[in-house]
Motif scaffolding. Structure first.
Motif, PDB file in Angstrom:
ATOM      1  N   PRO A   3       0.798  -1.216   0.000  1.00  0.00           N
ATOM      2  CA  PRO A   3       0.000   0.000   0.000  1.00  0.00           C
ATOM      3  C   PRO A   3       0.838   1.278   0.000  1.00  0.00           C
ATOM      4  CG  PRO A   3      -0.110  -1.087   2.141  1.00  0.00           C
ATOM      5  CD  PRO A   3       0.652  -1.978   1.230  1.00  0.00           C
ATOM      6  N   GLY A   4       2.133   1.181   0.151  1.00  0.00           N
ATOM      7  CA  GLY A   4       3.011   2.353   0.108  1.00  0.00           C
ATOM      8  C   GLY A   4       3.759   2.382  -1.215  1.00  0.00           C
ATOM      9  N   LEU A   5       4.770   3.209  -1.263  1.00  0.00           N
ATOM     10  CA  LEU A   5       5.594   3.297  -2.466  1.00  0.00           C
ATOM     11  C   LEU A   5       6.412   2.024  -2.619  1.00  0.00           C
ATOM     12  CD1 LEU A   5       6.770   6.989  -2.040  1.00  0.00           C
ATOM     13  CD2 LEU A   5       4.842   6.133  -3.368  1.00  0.00           C
ATOM     14  N   ASN A   6       6.847   1.727  -3.837  1.00  0.00           N
ATOM     15  CA  ASN A   6       7.557   0.462  -4.034  1.00  0.00           C
ATOM     16  C   ASN A   6       9.025   0.541  -3.621  1.00  0.00           C
ATOM     17  OD1 ASN A   6       9.337   1.032  -6.270  1.00  0.00           O
ATOM     18  ND2 ASN A   6       7.581   0.913  -7.637  1.00  0.00           N
ATOM     19  N   GLY A   7       9.667  -0.626  -3.545  1.00  0.00           N
ATOM     20  CA  GLY A   7      11.043  -0.724  -3.063  1.00  0.00           C
ATOM     21  C   GLY A   7      12.040   0.056  -3.898  1.00  0.00           C
ATOM     22  N   THR A   8      11.842   0.077  -5.211  1.00  0.00           N
ATOM     23  CA  THR A   8      12.752   0.829  -6.075  1.00  0.00           C
ATOM     24  C   THR A   8      12.664   2.317  -5.780  1.00  0.00           C
ATOM     25  OG1 THR A   8      12.521  -0.855  -7.789  1.00  0.00           O
ATOM     26  CG2 THR A   8      13.387   1.292  -8.479  1.00  0.00           C
ATOM     27  N   THR A   9      11.457   2.813  -5.608  1.00  0.00           N
ATOM     28  CA  THR A   9      11.275   4.232  -5.281  1.00  0.00           C
ATOM     29  C   THR A   9      11.960   4.555  -3.958  1.00  0.00           C
ATOM     30  OG1 THR A   9       9.197   4.318  -6.494  1.00  0.00           O
ATOM     31  CG2 THR A   9       9.572   6.055  -4.858  1.00  0.00           C
ATOM     32  N   HIS A  10      11.800   3.689  -2.965  1.00  0.00           N
ATOM     33  CA  HIS A  10      12.446   3.927  -1.678  1.00  0.00           C
ATOM     34  C   HIS A  10      13.969   3.880  -1.800  1.00  0.00           C
ATOM     35  CE1 HIS A  10       9.072   4.549   0.881  1.00  0.00           C
ATOM     36  NE2 HIS A  10       8.500   3.415   0.537  1.00  0.00           N
ATOM     37  N   ALA A  11      14.490   2.997  -2.643  1.00  0.00           N
ATOM     38  CA  ALA A  11      15.941   2.926  -2.853  1.00  0.00           C
ATOM     39  C   ALA A  11      16.454   4.233  -3.452  1.00  0.00           C
ATOM     40  CB  ALA A  11      16.284   1.749  -3.759  1.00  0.00           C
ATOM     41  N   VAL A  12      15.738   4.750  -4.439  1.00  0.00           N
ATOM     42  CA  VAL A  12      16.136   6.016  -5.074  1.00  0.00           C
ATOM     43  C   VAL A  12      16.082   7.148  -4.052  1.00  0.00           C
ATOM     44  CG1 VAL A  12      15.443   7.740  -6.793  1.00  0.00           C
ATOM     45  CG2 VAL A  12      15.502   5.317  -7.407  1.00  0.00           C
ATOM     46  N   PHE A  13      15.039   7.191  -3.250  1.00  0.00           N
ATOM     47  CA  PHE A  13      14.925   8.226  -2.219  1.00  0.00           C
ATOM     48  C   PHE A  13      16.054   8.101  -1.190  1.00  0.00           C
ATOM     49  CE2 PHE A  13      10.896   9.514  -3.840  1.00  0.00           C
ATOM     50  CZ  PHE A  13      10.627  10.754  -3.280  1.00  0.00           C
ATOM     51  N   GLY A  14      16.450   6.875  -0.855  1.00  0.00           N
ATOM     52  CA  GLY A  14      17.547   6.680   0.091  1.00  0.00           C
ATOM     53  C   GLY A  14      18.861   7.238  -0.435  1.00  0.00           C
ATOM     54  N   ALA A  16      19.160   9.528  -2.820  1.00  0.00           N
ATOM     55  CA  ALA A  16      18.997  10.983  -2.931  1.00  0.00           C
ATOM     56  C   ALA A  16      19.149  11.656  -1.568  1.00  0.00           C
ATOM     57  CB  ALA A  16      17.642  11.322  -3.542  1.00  0.00           C
ATOM     58  N   ALA A  17      18.588  11.036  -0.532  1.00  0.00           N
ATOM     59  CA  ALA A  17      18.684  11.618   0.808  1.00  0.00           C
ATOM     60  C   ALA A  17      20.125  11.647   1.292  1.00  0.00           C
ATOM     61  CB  ALA A  17      17.814  10.833   1.791  1.00  0.00           C
ATOM     62  N   LEU A  18      20.854  10.563   1.064  1.00  0.00           N
ATOM     63  CA  LEU A  18      22.252  10.537   1.484  1.00  0.00           C
ATOM     64  C   LEU A  18      23.065  11.575   0.721  1.00  0.00           C
ATOM     65  CD1 LEU A  18      24.784   9.554   2.888  1.00  0.00           C
ATOM     66  CD2 LEU A  18      24.872   7.655   1.251  1.00  0.00           C
ATOM     67  N   ALA A  19      22.917  11.614  -0.596  1.00  0.00           N
ATOM     68  CA  ALA A  19      23.682  12.569  -1.398  1.00  0.00           C
ATOM     69  C   ALA A  19      23.330  14.004  -1.019  1.00  0.00           C
ATOM     70  CB  ALA A  19      23.435  12.324  -2.886  1.00  0.00           C
ATOM     71  N   GLY A  20      22.047  14.286  -0.838  1.00  0.00           N
ATOM     72  CA  GLY A  20      21.619  15.630  -0.455  1.00  0.00           C
ATOM     73  C   GLY A  20      22.103  16.020   0.927  1.00  0.00           C
ATOM     74  N   ALA A  21      21.988  15.093   1.886  1.00  0.00           N
ATOM     75  CA  ALA A  21      22.445  15.384   3.250  1.00  0.00           C
ATOM     76  C   ALA A  21      23.951  15.587   3.275  1.00  0.00           C
ATOM     77  CB  ALA A  21      22.045  14.244   4.193  1.00  0.00           C
ATOM     78  N   ALA A  22      24.682  14.807   2.514  1.00  0.00           N
ATOM     79  CA  ALA A  22      26.136  14.954   2.451  1.00  0.00           C
ATOM     80  C   ALA A  22      26.513  16.300   1.841  1.00  0.00           C
ATOM     81  CB  ALA A  22      26.751  13.820   1.641  1.00  0.00           C
ATOM     82  N   GLY A 168      12.332  12.264 -10.498  1.00  0.00           N
ATOM     83  CA  GLY A 168      12.762  13.544  -9.938  1.00  0.00           C
ATOM     84  C   GLY A 168      13.773  13.357  -8.822  1.00  0.00           C
ATOM     85  N   ALA A 169      13.521  12.374  -7.945  1.00  0.00           N
ATOM     86  CA  ALA A 169      14.462  12.073  -6.858  1.00  0.00           C
ATOM     87  C   ALA A 169      15.781  11.553  -7.420  1.00  0.00           C
ATOM     88  CB  ALA A 169      13.853  11.052  -5.896  1.00  0.00           C
ATOM     89  N   LEU A 170      15.704  10.771  -8.498  1.00  0.00           N
ATOM     90  CA  LEU A 170      16.915  10.271  -9.141  1.00  0.00           C
ATOM     91  C   LEU A 170      17.737  11.427  -9.725  1.00  0.00           C
ATOM     92  CD1 LEU A 170      18.677   7.902 -10.068  1.00  0.00           C
ATOM     93  CD2 LEU A 170      17.217   7.758 -12.111  1.00  0.00           C
ATOM     94  N   MET A 171      17.068  12.369 -10.350  1.00  0.00           N
ATOM     95  CA  MET A 171      17.770  13.542 -10.898  1.00  0.00           C
ATOM     96  C   MET A 171      18.433  14.347  -9.783  1.00  0.00           C
ATOM     97  SD  MET A 171      17.598  13.500 -14.133  1.00  0.00           S
ATOM     98  CE  MET A 171      17.544  11.734 -14.217  1.00  0.00           C
ATOM     99  N   ALA A 172      17.726  14.520  -8.671  1.00  0.00           N
ATOM    100  CA  ALA A 172      18.304  15.239  -7.527  1.00  0.00           C
ATOM    101  C   ALA A 172      19.512  14.486  -6.977  1.00  0.00           C
ATOM    102  CB  ALA A 172      17.247  15.427  -6.438  1.00  0.00           C
TER     103      ALA A 172
END
Length: 191
Positions: A3-14, A16-22, A168-172
């Motif tokens: 019922p949530g976003l799929n695993g690939t989307t979460h991987a991309v967000f992970g 993106a979050a690491l790269a952005g936070a760094a 979009g998250a992948l581009m970021a």
């Protein structure tokens, strides 16, 4: 489909979050911590036995990898079973409390490894953020309060909009990774 976003989307967000936070923190995480961000981005769904981690890891066709991953798989499946039976899916692990309960031991036990700590916490937080974009939202103040959504109505899981958001998250992520690695920009002729 979960019922949530799929695993690939979460991987991309992970990632993106690491790269952005760094980028924001002025850190320079080595490439080997990015898989940790992906694993941490899947971790909040361990409370669902059908999720990437909740289902365990012993599905490899390689018997040696199967034997090596069996203890971790058993722990993940047991954790998933206990969480889904006690608090349910998308409750504790998708809240501020759950995020703090994850981040505290990371910082206590991995303080000597700041890049790994950043990867794990950024990955975990990215999952909660991504699910807050979903139609169901997340219970940030669990066990009290209503689910929180970042967008009115939210994004339907598995649809074209989810793919667009993941792109979009992948581009970021790519932008941030290129900013963190001048040598990679030079290699690609982007300097």
């Amino acid at each position: 489909m979960l019922p949530g976003l799929n695993g690939t989307t979460h991987a991309v967000f992970g990632v993106a979050a690491l790269a952005g936070a760094a980028l924001v923190a002025g850190a320079d995480p080595p490439a080997y911590v990015y898989p940790a961000a992906v694993a941490a981005a899947w971790l909040p769904d361990v409370d669902n036995p059908r999720s990437t981690l909740g289902n365990g890891l012993s599905r490899s066709k390689n018997p040696i990898l199967n034997v090596l991953s069996r203890p971790v798989s058993w722990v993940l499946r047991t954790t998933s079973f206990v969480l889904v039976r006690t608090v349910g899916h998308r409750t504790l692990t998708h809240s501020i409390l759950g995020s703090l309960l994850f981040a505290l031991p990371v910082y206590l036990f991995l303080a000597d490894y700041p890049n790994l700590s950043l990867a794990l916490v950024a990955g975990y937080a990215s999952h909660v953020f991504a699910d807050a974009l979903n139609t169901r939202g997340v219970p940030l103040l669990w066990p009290v309060g209503r689910p929180f959504r970042l967008l009115p109505g939210g994004i339907k899981s598995g649809g074209a909009v989810e793919v667009a958001v993941a792109l979009g998250a992948l581009m970021a992520a790519l932008y941030a990774i290129l900013q963190l690695n001048p040598s990679l920009r030079a290699l690609l002729g982007l300097v």
